[in-house]
Structure formats: C-alpha cells, structure tokens
Design an enzyme around this catalytic site. Structure first.
Site, PDB file in Angstrom:
ATOM      1  N   LYS A 199      43.440  32.151  25.235  1.00  0.00           N
ATOM      2  CA  LYS A 199      44.385  32.894  26.085  1.00  0.00           C
ATOM      3  C   LYS A 199      45.374  31.938  26.766  1.00  0.00           C
ATOM      4  O   LYS A 199      46.577  32.170  26.761  1.00  0.00           O
ATOM      5  CB  LYS A 199      43.592  33.656  27.160  1.00  0.00           C
ATOM      6  CG  LYS A 199      44.436  34.208  28.278  1.00  0.00           C
ATOM      7  CD  LYS A 199      43.614  34.973  29.288  1.00  0.00           C
ATOM      8  CE  LYS A 199      43.111  34.165  30.455  1.00  0.00           C
ATOM      9  NZ  LYS A 199      44.101  33.791  31.463  1.00  0.00           N
ATOM     10  N   CYS A 209      45.972  35.384  44.622  1.00  0.00           N
ATOM     11  CA  CYS A 209      45.043  36.243  43.883  1.00  0.00           C
ATOM     12  C   CYS A 209      43.639  35.992  44.395  1.00  0.00           C
ATOM     13  O   CYS A 209      43.450  35.213  45.316  1.00  0.00           O
ATOM     14  CB  CYS A 209      45.160  36.010  42.387  1.00  0.00           C
ATOM     15  SG  CYS A 209      44.607  34.396  41.906  1.00  0.00           S
ATOM     16  N   ARG A 223      47.936  30.659  45.486  1.00  0.00           N
ATOM     17  CA  ARG A 223      48.383  29.961  44.270  1.00  0.00           C
ATOM     18  C   ARG A 223      49.901  29.770  44.320  1.00  0.00           C
ATOM     19  O   ARG A 223      50.655  30.552  43.754  1.00  0.00           O
ATOM     20  CB  ARG A 223      47.916  30.715  43.027  1.00  0.00           C
ATOM     21  CG  ARG A 223      46.404  30.691  42.935  1.00  0.00           C
ATOM     22  CD  ARG A 223      45.881  31.373  41.729  1.00  0.00           C
ATOM     23  NE  ARG A 223      46.110  30.653  40.508  1.00  0.00           N
ATOM     24  CZ  ARG A 223      45.732  31.102  39.310  1.00  0.00           C
ATOM     25  NH1 ARG A 223      45.111  32.247  39.212  1.00  0.00           N
ATOM     26  NH2 ARG A 223      45.978  30.403  38.237  1.00  0.00           N
ATOM     27  N   ARG A 248      40.842  41.175  30.960  1.00  0.00           N
ATOM     28  CA  ARG A 248      42.041  40.345  31.043  1.00  0.00           C
ATOM     29  C   ARG A 248      41.912  39.124  30.140  1.00  0.00           C
ATOM     30  O   ARG A 248      42.918  38.644  29.604  1.00  0.00           O
ATOM     31  CB  ARG A 248      42.234  39.848  32.482  1.00  0.00           C
ATOM     32  CG  ARG A 248      42.774  40.885  33.437  1.00  0.00           C
ATOM     33  CD  ARG A 248      43.124  40.225  34.759  1.00  0.00           C
ATOM     34  NE  ARG A 248      43.702  38.918  34.488  1.00  0.00           N
ATOM     35  CZ  ARG A 248      43.545  37.843  35.251  1.00  0.00           C
ATOM     36  NH1 ARG A 248      42.847  37.899  36.341  1.00  0.00           N
ATOM     37  NH2 ARG A 248      44.114  36.694  34.931  1.00  0.00           N
TER      38      ARG A 248
END
Ligand code: UD1
Length: 423
Positions: free
Chosen positions: A22, A117, A122, A402
């Site tokens: 990913k 998050c 971040r 995800r």
C-alpha cells in the site's frame, strides 16, 4: 458498518500470500501525474485507501481503471484540475502525495491540509519546507495549502529534510517527485530510506528521472525536462507480511508466507527470532514457525531499517502473552498506543508510560468486544483475537479495510475463523 467475529485459540497452517505494498502504491500512483499519457501499475492492492486516491485522481480529471488482470491504468492526459478537496483528503493523509507532482508538472496546486489522526499529530511542515527550497511559493489559507512554482519552473536545491522524529517518508516522496522536473540538481539529505521510497524512485527512474542514492539517506536528483508514462510492478507489502508473521507467532503455528521480501524485514525477523520464532527463507518468501512460549523482548520503533512503527501494535499483541516483561518504545509516533486500552480489555497487562508501553506477559488472552481505532491497531486486535479464549467481536473494521486486502479471507484460508457481519 462491518464487525468481525473471531473464534479464538486458532491454529494456522498452509500458505498465505502477501499483496502489493500500500505504502509504495500510493506515492507511485500520485507520481503518474508527473508524466502525460497512461501508466500501468501491477500489484496495486485492493484497499479502501487505494480507492480514496483513485477518487482523488479522478477529481483532478485523470482516468483511472482496472483491467481484467487487475492492473491499474492511470491516464493523466485529461487532468484539468489542481485542487485536492477537503472532502477526499480528510479521509486519507497520503492524499498529500499529489502536492509535489501537481506543482512540478503544472506549476500550481491547492490541497486541503490533511490534519491529525488517531495515531497523533501529523504535521506537513517538512513537505512544505522541502518544496519551498525548490522555489515554490506556498501559503496556508482556510485549511488549504496553496502552492505555485516560479514561471520558469522549480529549481534544484540542497535540502536537509530531517525533522524532530528523523526522516519523513511522504515528505521525501513529495520533494523527490517534485525535484525530478526541477531545473538543475537537487540533493535531499536525511531522506527516508524505506523500501517504499526506493520503489518510488525506481518507478520514477523508469519514467526517465535521474535519481541516485535511493534507499540511502542522501538522494541526488538531476532534474529532467519531462518524464514519460510507463508500466511498473509494486513491491510486496512488508507490513502485511509482518502481520502474518505475528499471527503465526501468537498462535504457535507454522505458516508459509509467499511474496515477501525478507531483505526489507531484517529488524522484524531479528525481533521474531528474539521471541523464539523460527524463520526460514524460501524462494518467494519464508516459512514462519513457533513452538513453545513467546520470549519477552524489547522493541524500539525507528525509521527504516529499524523496526517499523506500522508493526508496533501487532507485536505488542504477541508480547502480551510472552513469558516475562517487555518494553516497546515508540520513536516515530509517540502517541500511537490506542490499542493498549483495547488489549487490556482482553486480559492483557499493558501500561503506557510516556512514549513506551510496559508489557507484563500474561498466560493467555480472553475474548471481549473491542473497538478498532486505526489501521494497524485493528490488525493487532485481530492477532490478539486469534489467540484469545472465546469469541472476540471487533467493531469498526473499516479501519482494517484501509490497509489489508481481504485479511479475513486470507487468514481463513489458513485455518482462522473470522466472520464479517454488517450491522
Ligand atoms: C508513512 C506511512 C505510515 C508510517 C509512517 C512512518 C505511507 C502512506 N504512510 O507516513 O504508514 O506509519 O510513514 O513510517 O507511506 N513529521 C513532521 N513533519 C512533517 C512530516 C512528518 O514532523 O512534515 C513527523 C511525523 O509526525 C512523525 C515522523 O515525522 O512523527 C515520521 O512521519 P512520516 O514518515 O512523515 O509519516 P508519513 O510519511 O505520513
């Protein structure tokens, strides 16, 4: 919303295949923006994060589709928008990867700030600092990053890209992608060395970029006038492979993991061996087997080639039933411990202290209803549930979708009993 019902005390055996990475596929998909024409990407995993980027590329005007062999085609000729909408970007931080390519090829971009998050704050200051060094003018307005390149295009520069926690994977990706089309030579010092960055560099080189030093902390990029679209095969996902290793370890099983590159996983293999797991290399991956108690150990997450933060939670699940006390120290995302409270609901004995977790090994985990809080924390709950006594219910499994391509199908094919239910 989907939940998982997982029957515990599983014994796994057989072969399990790892999908494409990913974290390599996302920046590589964004990099296709740098060249006109149609690029074809093989081994792009089927995940909701990938679908978010497909939607974002589509919103820019690109045409994106999968062929019957599941290869992903991205045709960037029709891009006519340079706007990354908050409604899409807020769903995935890696959307920020379109910043560098749009700026380098079209000279302008406006993209929503991704925000924090569940794993902590971040920021994107390093992305901005790096692009400014290449001559970009950048303003932050109403939650958006508005960037423009000088009329004559970006200009090569020497850039130190270190931050408070070391290198940044996606800041390196953004600045490297932008520098490929800048005039002159750029040097990125303190670049991320992750295999996914090396894979992105190899893709860019196939497109015609001139990059030296990929996989090391010093990248030297000689800008070229243009790049061309190409066909490329994405590397295997080392985090998915490590998750399967932890599943084998915690259940005391023997699993053959196919499509796994052990040379990207030396810190993980070393850690598994310290925990008493045997790992044998095969032609396409490895065989992982674990007998007897798990040995306690200490883990510190670090930028590559150190132990990856994306496997911290899964290894905490294993150490929860180790023989003795362990400490895991998180040096990348100091607040990434949402799974601690959930695993304690399953009879683990974990205590967070600053950026460390103190793990007192227990003789066994027990089932409980638990909540997935983020992608890797949910994978850790699946691992814990496989070993626990009784049936565990994991809520909010959309987090796991995800980043894992059919995790329950893959684990069920080697003997797990994971049922997905829509509630
Ligand atoms: C990537 C990975 C993610 C992984 C992380 C660390 C993708 C799509 N995601 O995320 O799975 O957990 O690397 O290996 O590849 N930082 C700043 N300023 C910045 C950027 C980052 O201070 O501008 C800090 C972060 O808060 C963090 C550290 O740097 O503490 C490393 O983060 P970074 O490598 O940037 O993570 P991502 O690239 O977003």
């Amino acid at each position: 919303m989907d939940i998982f019902r997982i029957e515990g005390e599983a014994k796994l055996s057989g072969k399990i295949k790892v999908s494409g990475a990913k974290n390599a596929a996302l920046p590589i998909m964004a990099a296709t923006i740098l060249a006109p024409g149609e690029s074809i990407l093989d081994s792009v995993p089927n995940l909701s994060d990938i679908n978010v980027l497909i939607e974002l590329l589509g919103s820019l005007g690109a045409k994106v589709w999968r062929d019957q062999d599941k290869k992903l085609h991205i045709d960037t000729d029709s891009i006519d928008s340079f706007f990354g909408d908050y409604q899409i970007v807020r769903r995935m931080r890696a959307s920020i990867c379109i910043l560098g390519p749009l700026l380098a090829r079209f000279g302008k971009v406006e993209i929503s700030m991704p925000g924090g998050c569940a794993i902590g704050d971040r920021p994107v200051d390093m992305h901005i600092r790096g692009l400014k060094a290449l001559g970009a003018r950048i303003q932050l307005e109403n939650g958006y990053i508005i960037a423009t390149a000088p009329d004559e295009g970006l200009i090569g520069a020497d850039i130190f890209l270190g931050g408070p926690f070391g290198s940044s994977v996606l800041a390196t990706a953004n600045v490297m992608m932008a520098a490929t089309l800048a005039r002159g030579t750029s040097i990125i010092e303190c670049a991320a060395c992750e295999p996914e960055i090396e894979d992105l560099a190899n893709f860019l080189i196939d497109m015609g970029a001139k990059i030296k030093g990929a996989g090391s902390p010093r990248l030297i990029i000689e800008g070229v006038k243009e790049l061309s679209s190409c066909e490329y095969n994405i590397i295997p996902d080392r985090i998915e492979a490590g998750t399967f290793m932890a599943a084998a370890g915690i259940t005391g099983s023997r699993l053959e993991i196919e499509n796994c590159n052990l040379s990207h996983m030396m810190a993980v293999v070393d850690c598994m061996q310290n925990m008493g797991t045997t790992i044998e290399k095969t032609q396409t991956g490895c065989i992982v087997s674990h007998n007897g108690p798990i040995k306690a150990t200490h883990i510190t997450t670090q930028p590559y080639p150190g132990f990856p933060t994306d496997l911290q939670a899964q290894f905490m699940a294993m150490l929860a039933i180790a023989d003795g006390n362990s400490v895991i120290t998180e040096k990348i995302f100091p607040d990434r411990f949402m799974h601690v409270a959930e695993m304690n609901r399953m009879n683990a004995n974990l205590r967070k202290e600053g950026c460390s977790a103190i793990i007192s090994g227990v003789s066994g985990l027990s089932s409980a209803p638990v909540m997935a809080s983020d992608l890797r924390a949910s994978a850790a709950l699946v691992i814990a549930a496989l070993a626990a006594k009784g049936e565990t219910i994991i809520n909010r499994v959309y987090h796991i979708d995800r980043g894992y391509d059919r995790i329950e199908e893959k684990l069920n094919s080697v003997g797990a009993k994971i049922h997905r239910e829509s509630i």
